[in-house]
Enzyme design. Structure first.
Site, PDB file in Angstrom:
ATOM      1  N   THR A  98      -8.427  72.475  70.495  1.00 28.01           N
ATOM      2  CA  THR A  98      -8.300  72.041  69.105  1.00 28.01           C
ATOM      3  C   THR A  98      -9.528  72.535  68.354  1.00 28.01           C
ATOM      4  O   THR A  98     -10.653  72.127  68.655  1.00 28.01           O
ATOM      5  CB  THR A  98      -8.185  70.513  69.008  1.00 28.01           C
ATOM      6  OG1 THR A  98      -7.020  70.101  69.710  1.00 28.01           O
ATOM      7  CG2 THR A  98      -8.093  70.060  67.558  1.00 28.01           C
ATOM      8  N   LYS A 173      -2.047  69.809  64.644  1.00 23.81           N
ATOM      9  CA  LYS A 173      -2.841  68.983  65.565  1.00 23.81           C
ATOM     10  C   LYS A 173      -3.778  68.061  64.782  1.00 23.81           C
ATOM     11  O   LYS A 173      -3.946  66.884  65.138  1.00 23.81           O
ATOM     12  CB  LYS A 173      -3.652  69.871  66.518  1.00 23.81           C
ATOM     13  CG  LYS A 173      -4.626  69.116  67.438  1.00 23.81           C
ATOM     14  CD  LYS A 173      -3.931  68.186  68.412  1.00 23.81           C
ATOM     15  CE  LYS A 173      -4.907  67.307  69.179  1.00 23.81           C
ATOM     16  NZ  LYS A 173      -5.665  67.981  70.220  1.00 23.81           N
TER      17      LYS A 173
END
Lengths: 299, 299
Positions: A98, A173
């Site tokens: 991420t 995300k």
């Protein structure tokens, strides 16, 4: 697709079980980890271990990176001996870390000029989801590259969605992490409130989980909060990193996010006392601290 | 149990569908509503309509109250011609309104001295849950009284839990509302963030719903937020009433609840422009307003 050799850079709390699920699905997998022992531990389960990132880049037609933060991805890909200088023309980089959506888009652009396709495919579901192969995978990139990677994703995840062009996996995300952080805060406040009123906390969780207050956070982290199980499915310090990424994007867009900011403060309060390595369910400790009371209950 | 005649005081957005589900389950039902037309509308579906609260109290062995707030319950029960002076010895009052847990405990005590048992049994699930008979029912009171009411609850709800003694149903409902308000805030902030980044919002909801960011609020209110459907399943002004009850209990217990407080401010911002009658999914308008941008998308 199983003829492709899959590389994986980063065999930590997420990468290790993901590598094992790839092996189980029949893929040939070569792993590299900065702390070599963590990769070597996977050898007995059929994962080949490389001595360098460049070795992975040379051997594998698809390389997955799953490392903590934006600078780590950039170092692994564009640092000395990185993937950008070792991966072959026509290969695919799948970044499942991420990281910042903007940095992802820029990196994908630079790799495209070297003939390396890139998909950003960050995941949700924590180490439990990684172990069970039930991760949520949110991808950004070209449809053809996504299609090529789909069998790989299916070995590791359950809900797999191409969200849009490069960077949109990362954006999704971050959306997910806004939901996770705010919902976890609500769960922690609800349980401390319930405890202060003398409620049976596990029974309370059960009674409300099926209704309008229900969430993954409540069902999965609620019992852990109550029972004092703070082993990480997802670490506070990584949630904080994601909240930093969210705030960077939000500030640039002049987007105030009040509840998300408050959630970040709770996690900051945990880092202040060295709890960054605990699971995000430790957020209940921050709410308890503020209230000078405990909501732990072993039943 | 179906030999009992069930009274229901309050046939609004929740009470009306609940009365109909009781009739469907084979109960004889007598209803009263302050605005008489709302009760009379149910007559064609087999609900008997009473002319006064006292008439309901005299005819029915079990009386359900489902009215907006604590003073409304106290007025219906202990006001002139109220249930306390008309219900028979051995009958049961089931308050399914959401009211203050302390006031509930006190009322139950006063009714006990008149031979009237009381169960607090507030519900979650909104008008949609009331219509489908899938409400979450969180009860407080004696086990025997709860058991007597269980077939009635089963006609209206899905998850039905006796949480503890008098007041614990209300306490659990407030816990539920902390979860609902905080989670709805997170959903609204996530969608405004996603919109600002150019994401396909319905696709985003679908991609993250199955993972760690998933919740009832996201799955059920998320699409309504995006599509601009603000018809109430649960009204902003009632959520605000519940948040006021939560804050009253929390303040008395010296319990700071930061995220819950912020959620209340969002709903306050909606009431400021007369949106108290919209559904709680309108919270996205407060987040949008703060950010000077819209997150609506019809796809």
């Amino acid at each position: 697709m199983t003829d492709d050799r899959i590389g994986i850079i980063g065999t930590g709390i997420m990468g290790a079980p993901m590598a094992l699920n790839l092996v189980k699905a029949g893929f040939k997998v070569t792993a590299f980890n900065r702390t070599a022992a963590r990769a070597e531990a996977l050898a007995s389960d059929g994962v080949d271990v490389a001595k360098s990132i460049a070795e992975v880049g040379k051997m594998c037609s698809v390389v997955i990176t799953i490392v903590p933060d934006t600078p780590d991805v950039l170092e692994v890909v564009e640092g000395d001996g990185g993937l950008a200088s070792s991966m072959k023309d026509g290969s695919v980089l799948v970044d499942m870390s991420t990281v910042a959506p903007g940095a992802t888009r820029e990196l994908a652009g630079r790799l495209a000029s070297k003939g390396i396709a890139m998909v950003d495919a960050p995941v949700s579901g924590g180490s439990w989801g990684a172990q069970q192969g039930t991760l949520n995978i949110m991808a950004g990139g070209e449809q053809a590259t996504f299609d090529r990677c789909l069998p790989i994703f299916e070995a590791m995840g359950k809900t797999i969605t191409l969200m849009g062009p490069s960077g949109m996996g990362q954006t999704t995300k971050l959306v997910n992490q806004i939901l996770v952080a705010g919902t976890a805060s609500a769960v922690a406040e609800a349980l401390v409130f319930a405890s202060a009123q003398g409620a049976d906390l596990l029974k309370t969780i059960e009674a409300v989980s099926g209704g309008a207050g229900g969430s993954w956070q409540l069902a999965n982290l609620g019992p852990r909060m109550v029972q004092g199980d703070f082993a990480p499915g997802f670490m506070v310090k990584l949630q904080q990193k994601d909240l930093r990424l969210i705030q960077e994007v939000a500030q640039e867009a002049h987007l105030p996010l009040a509840v998300t900011s408050m959630a970040r403060q709770y996690f900051t309060s945990l880092e202040a006392v060295g709890l960054g390595g605990e699971g995000t369910q430790a957020i209940i400790k921050a709410v308890e601290k503020l209230a000078h009371r405990e909501a732990r209950q072993n039943s």
